[in-house]
Scaffold this active site. Structure first.
Site, mmCIF file in Angstrom:
data_model
loop_
_atom_site.group_PDB
_atom_site.id
_atom_site.type_symbol
_atom_site.label_atom_id
_atom_site.label_comp_id
_atom_site.label_asym_id
_atom_site.label_seq_id
_atom_site.Cartn_x
_atom_site.Cartn_y
_atom_site.Cartn_z
ATOM 1 N N HIS A 269 0.816 -1.211 0.000
ATOM 2 C CA HIS A 269 0.000 0.000 0.000
ATOM 3 C C HIS A 269 0.856 1.270 0.000
ATOM 4 O O HIS A 269 0.359 2.359 -0.244
ATOM 5 C CB HIS A 269 -0.911 -0.029 1.233
ATOM 6 C CG HIS A 269 -1.830 1.131 1.329
ATOM 7 N ND1 HIS A 269 -2.561 1.571 0.248
ATOM 8 C CD2 HIS A 269 -2.128 1.963 2.344
ATOM 9 C CE1 HIS A 269 -3.289 2.613 0.613
ATOM 10 N NE2 HIS A 269 -3.038 2.877 1.878
ATOM 11 N N CYS A 270 2.177 1.124 0.247
ATOM 12 C CA CYS A 270 2.982 2.337 0.489
ATOM 13 C C CYS A 270 3.926 2.700 -0.654
ATOM 14 O O CYS A 270 3.757 3.727 -1.299
ATOM 15 C CB CYS A 270 3.796 2.158 1.764
ATOM 16 S SG CYS A 270 2.758 1.933 3.212
ATOM 17 N N ILE A 271 4.925 1.846 -0.877
ATOM 18 C CA ILE A 271 6.042 2.236 -1.749
ATOM 19 C C ILE A 271 5.597 2.554 -3.191
ATOM 20 O O ILE A 271 6.115 3.487 -3.789
ATOM 21 C CB ILE A 271 7.167 1.158 -1.751
ATOM 22 C CG1 ILE A 271 7.447 0.659 -0.335
ATOM 23 C CG2 ILE A 271 8.429 1.649 -2.412
ATOM 24 C CD1 ILE A 271 8.153 1.604 0.568
#
Ligand SMILES: NC(=O)c1ccc[n+]([C@@H]2O[C@H](COP(=O)([O-])OP(=O)(O)OC[C@H]3O[C@@H](n4cnc5c(N)ncnc54)[C@H](O)[C@@H]3O)[C@@H](O)[C@H]2O)c1
Length: 435
Positions: A269-271
């Site tokens: 969900h982040c990088i």
């Protein structure tokens, strides 16, 4: 009793909004430290599960949730008027990109509005969701101040990024230092005091913007370095050099080098998402963010590269992708987690399907795979001897610890390995293609 005293005596009620991968571990930490926590979520199914003592996240045991609910220390709700009860409110809602790949702050804005509707003097509000520098000041603060209450005087507002690393056995919410930046000195002081009760180390910074930028830097650093090794992987492969061996050797340098590893693309969900929050914001300042764009380009091209490697390996066996049986081992975006958000394995499955391959997958943590990004609707298959014999290729997309790689290679006709998972396999190396 003032907020600081309520925090120090653990009598402060903590409201955590967004009962996901970030919010639930925070519930655990606050309850462990003796606070009472209320979990808020718009998803009624999650709320009901939590109140029935059931977890839906692999590394958060149901037994722990059940114990906290039974002891009256934790309850979940979709009734946002109960935000009034909380002394400290932590926002852990999603911050995705929209269809145009621009920041979608809908959940943050909606949540801030719900808080504003229930705001009372003396409350602390902390945004934990990853976002571009300026969000807390420019988006959250005006909504909360529209109530007539003044930030840093009547209520406190801060940003404190979450650094949760799901599946990491060494680090979880409680033992990862936490950066805190308030919208004013009082806000920093109060928010830091709260986190000091539950987290090993609190790092105060001078503003919410610095705290926001800190999280974005951490994620861009990973994104860019992963892109670098992904690019080098393609070059070194052509030169007959094994990138994994190179990284292992370079890692022996005791300073100035940190290893990053190539893979089939970026997931989670982040990088793959957060850096683009900054590149969007940078446009407002007319400053190009070329590293971010380039890293995005390199990383998103990786699934195509892997498919090319699979096609070439099959071609050497006089087989086309079209009509081949290809099983993907590991659908999660990284090892030992049950999260498929942005997983490159989904893209691999779609590309193979489009090329006419008969695609299946196995993942011990993902029984079903149906995502909004995928036309495929698959269930995890069992990797039996008979099933593997029927496969033209086993494509390792995630190196789950549960896999016995010797056994998998032993029973497969061809293995394409994107994770170096088969590095210790003793026999059958002639069947392995690194991708
Ligand atoms: N997952 C990670 O490892 C990780 C690590 C660091 C930071 N973050 C950041 O933390 C934030 C949350 O991520 P996550 O992985 O926990 O997401 P998640 O999807 O696991 O959980 C978010 C929860 O918020 C709920 N929600 C959605 N909209 C809501 C609303 N308007 N009001 C209340 N609840 C709402 C969802 O139902 C869901 O339960 C994101 O900004 C993410 O970038 C995530």
């Amino acid at each position: 009793m003032g907020l600081m005293e309520r925090i120090e005596s653990r009598e402060a009620g903590v409201g955590i909004i967004g009962m996901g991968y970030v919010g639930l571990p925070l519930v655990r930490e606050f309850c462990k430290a003796g606070f009472k926590a209320v979990g808020f979520d718009i998803d009624r199914v999650k709320v009901e599960k939590l109140n029935a003592g059931r977890s839906y996240i692999k590394h958060i045991p149901s037994e722990m949730i059940g114990r906290l609910v039974e002891a009256g220390q934790f309850t979940a709700t979709d009734d946002f008027t109960r935000l009034k009860e909380a002394d400290a409110i932590l926002i852990c809602v999603p911050t995705p990109l929209d269809v145009a790949r621009e920041p979608d702050l809908t959940a943050v804005i909606e949540t801030t509005r719900s808080i504003a509707a229930n705001l009372r003097p003396g409350q602390l509000v902390v945004l934990e969701s990853t976002t571009y520098p300026g969000t807390t000041e420019e988006e959250c603060r005006p909504i909360l101040e529209a109530t007539g209450l003044r930030c840093d005087e009547d209520f406190y507002l801060a940003f404190s990024p979450e650094r949760e690393d799901p599946g990491n056995p060494k680090y979880s919410a409680g033992n990862i230092p936490k950066v805190v930046g308030g919208c004013g000195p009082e806000s920093t002081r109060v928010a830091s005091a709260l986190y000091r009760c539950v987290i090993v180390e609190v790092v105060e910074v001078s503003s919410s913007q610095v705290a926001e930028a800190c999280k974005i830097l951490e994620n861009i650093y990973r994104c860019v370095n992963i892109a670098l090794v992904n690019e080098l992987k393609r070059l070194f492969d052509k030169m007959g050099i094994d990138i994994w061996e190179v990284i292992r050797a370079a890692s022996t340098k005791p300073f100035g080098f940190q290893p990053f590893y190539p893979g089939p693309g970026l997931g989670g969900h982040c990088i793959p998402i957060d850096p683009f929050y900054l590149s969007w914001k940078a446009r407002q300042y007319n400053v190009p963010t070329r590293f971010i764009e380039l890293a995005g380009e390199v990383n998103t091209a990786m699934p195509e590269y892997v498919i090319g490697r699979v096609a070439a390996a099959l071609n050497r066996r006089r087989k086309p992708l079209n009509g081949s049986n290809i099983c993907i081992a590991g659908m999660a975006y990284k090892k030992d987690v049950d999260d498929i958000r942005e997983s490159p394995a989904i893209t691999l499955a779609n590309l193979l399907h489009e090329a006419g391959a008969n695609v299946t997958y196995n993942d011990p943590h993902i029984p079903k795979m149906k995502t909004r990004h995928s036309a495929l609707d698959l269930e995890s298959v069992e990797l039996t001897e008979e099933f593997l014999r029927e496969q033209d290729c086993l494509l390792i997309a995630t190196d789950h610890s549960a896999y016995d790689y010797d056994w998998l290679v032993g029973h497969s006709q061809l293995v394409v390995d994107t994770r170096n998972a088969t590095k210790d396999v003793k026999e059958g190396r002639d069947k392995i293609v690194k991708a």
